[in-house]
Design a protein around this motif. Structure first.
Motif, PDB file in Angstrom:
ATOM      1  N   LYS A   1      35.211 -27.481  13.436  1.00 45.81           N
ATOM      2  CA  LYS A   1      33.816 -27.132  13.172  1.00 45.81           C
ATOM      3  C   LYS A   1      33.668 -25.613  13.222  1.00 45.81           C
ATOM      4  O   LYS A   1      33.008 -25.048  14.102  1.00 45.81           O
ATOM      5  CB  LYS A   1      32.902 -27.807  14.194  1.00 45.81           C
ATOM      6  CG  LYS A   1      32.996 -29.332  14.217  1.00 45.81           C
ATOM      7  CD  LYS A   1      32.391 -29.945  12.984  1.00 45.81           C
ATOM      8  CE  LYS A   1      32.348 -31.463  13.089  1.00 45.81           C
ATOM      9  NZ  LYS A   1      31.780 -32.099  11.882  1.00 45.81           N
TER      10      LYS A   1
ATOM     11  N   GLU B   1      30.113 -24.126  13.432  1.00 50.90           N
ATOM     12  CA  GLU B   1      29.203 -24.627  14.441  1.00 50.90           C
ATOM     13  C   GLU B   1      28.331 -23.493  14.968  1.00 50.90           C
ATOM     14  O   GLU B   1      28.810 -22.385  15.249  1.00 50.90           O
ATOM     15  CB  GLU B   1      29.987 -25.254  15.592  1.00 50.90           C
ATOM     16  CG  GLU B   1      29.113 -26.023  16.560  1.00 50.90           C
ATOM     17  CD  GLU B   1      29.925 -26.867  17.530  1.00 50.90           C
ATOM     18  OE1 GLU B   1      29.306 -27.505  18.381  1.00 50.90           O
ATOM     19  OE2 GLU B   1      31.171 -26.885  17.412  1.00 50.90           O
TER      20      GLU B   1
ATOM     21  N   ASP C   1      31.653 -28.645   8.222  1.00 51.27           N
ATOM     22  CA  ASP C   1      32.258 -27.580   9.024  1.00 51.27           C
ATOM     23  C   ASP C   1      31.367 -27.157  10.186  1.00 51.27           C
ATOM     24  O   ASP C   1      31.707 -26.220  10.917  1.00 51.27           O
ATOM     25  CB  ASP C   1      32.561 -26.366   8.150  1.00 51.27           C
ATOM     26  CG  ASP C   1      33.825 -26.555   7.315  1.00 51.27           C
ATOM     27  OD1 ASP C   1      34.564 -27.526   7.564  1.00 51.27           O
ATOM     28  OD2 ASP C   1      34.070 -25.723   6.420  1.00 51.27           O
ATOM     29  N   GLY C   2      30.221 -27.830  10.351  1.00 49.20           N
ATOM     30  CA  GLY C   2      29.396 -27.607  11.528  1.00 49.20           C
ATOM     31  C   GLY C   2      28.112 -26.850  11.324  1.00 49.20           C
ATOM     32  O   GLY C   2      27.322 -26.706  12.264  1.00 49.20           O
TER      33      GLY C   2
ATOM     34  N   GLY D   1      27.117 -34.183  10.812  1.00 58.68           N
ATOM     35  CA  GLY D   1      26.494 -32.874  10.714  1.00 58.68           C
ATOM     36  C   GLY D   1      24.986 -32.951  10.811  1.00 58.68           C
ATOM     37  O   GLY D   1      24.415 -33.982  11.175  1.00 58.68           O
TER      38      GLY D   1
END
Length: 258
Positions: free
Chosen positions: A4, A7, A31-32, A58
């Motif tokens: 992530k 994030e 990917d966050g 997500g």
């Protein structure tokens, strides 16, 4: 490193209810990043993208605007501020992907004034004013990714000069903004897809053996691109590994006309 990698980041992807924008939004969400999924008219499609991002673990929400209208863009950012503040405590952005655009597949002889003006309203004015409103909200170290086109570099049998000119303008804005905001650590790049199998290209590419053969004949990788190919390339430019890449025209075309 956690998978992530985005994030704690927030992203706005314009034109994210279908095609390239959908693939980009879903990849950034995966990917966050908290993703604002912009749409023009089809709320149901945007909600589907939001649902897919959430189902994959997500977070996302939908925002609406007519990208060719400055007033509508202003309303988009008023909504975005409220949504981001509610979710994160502040109206900050980290990633802007200027993807929304139109691409009528018509030659100059068939391009009337209304079509020409609409192309530049959405593809150039929209990019300019979305970025103008985003830049004050974009945190230092942020990312701007403008979706360009291989047609701003080479024609290769595609006779759509008005559309190609709009993407040339996007390339110029990319370089200008890279210089203007580099001092804040903000990178600005243009990502140029080649022929991608999306709804926008369905009329001339999908299930058209002649067009498919023509594209493959001038392409190193000998296949038609997928929306996910572009989503993955945007993910690199949105992430930390691209920190030393700015002001660039980066073609993701499978090696078209090289």
């Amino acid at each position: 490193m956690s998978s992530k990698i985005l994030e704690g980041k927030t992203a706005l992807v314009t034109g994210a209810s279908r095609g390239l924008g959908r693939a980009i939004a879903e990849r950034l969400g995966g990917d966050g990043a908290l993703v604002a999924v912009h749409y023009g008219k089809n709320r149901e499609a945007a909600d589907t993208v939001v649902g897919q991002i959430k189902a994959a673990g997500g977070d996302a929400f939908a925002v609406q605007a007519e990208i060719g209208s400055v007033k509508s863009i202003e309303d988009l950012f008023a909504t975005l501020d409220k949504e981001l503040t509610t979710r994160t405590g502040a109206a900050h952005l980290d990633i802007l992907v200027n993807n929304a655009g139109i691409a009528p597949n018509i030659p100059m002889e068939q391009t009337d004034e209304d079509t020409f003006d609409r192309l530049f309203d959405v593809n150039v004015k929209g990019v300019f004013f979305v970025t103008k409103h985003a830049i004050g909200r974009l945190r230092d170290g942020g990312r701007i990714i403008n979706i360009s086109s291989g047609l701003s570099r080479a024609v290769g049998g595609m006779d759509i000069p008005a559309y190609s000119a709009t993407k040339g303008a996007v390339d110029v804005l990319t370089r200008q903004w890279a210089v203007a905001y580099g001092g804040r650590g903000i990178t600005v790049n243009a990502l140029a897809p080649g022929a991608i199998d999306t709804d926008m290209n369905a009329g001339w590419l999908r299930d058209n053996a002649e067009s498919e053969a023509m594209i493959k004949s001038v392409q190193a990788l000998k296949r038609i691109g997928k929306a996910e190919d572009i989503g993955d390339a945007v993910a690199f430019l949105a992430g930390p590994d691209s920190r030393w890449v700015t002001g660039q025209y980066i073609e993701a075309s499978g090696g078209w006309l090289i």
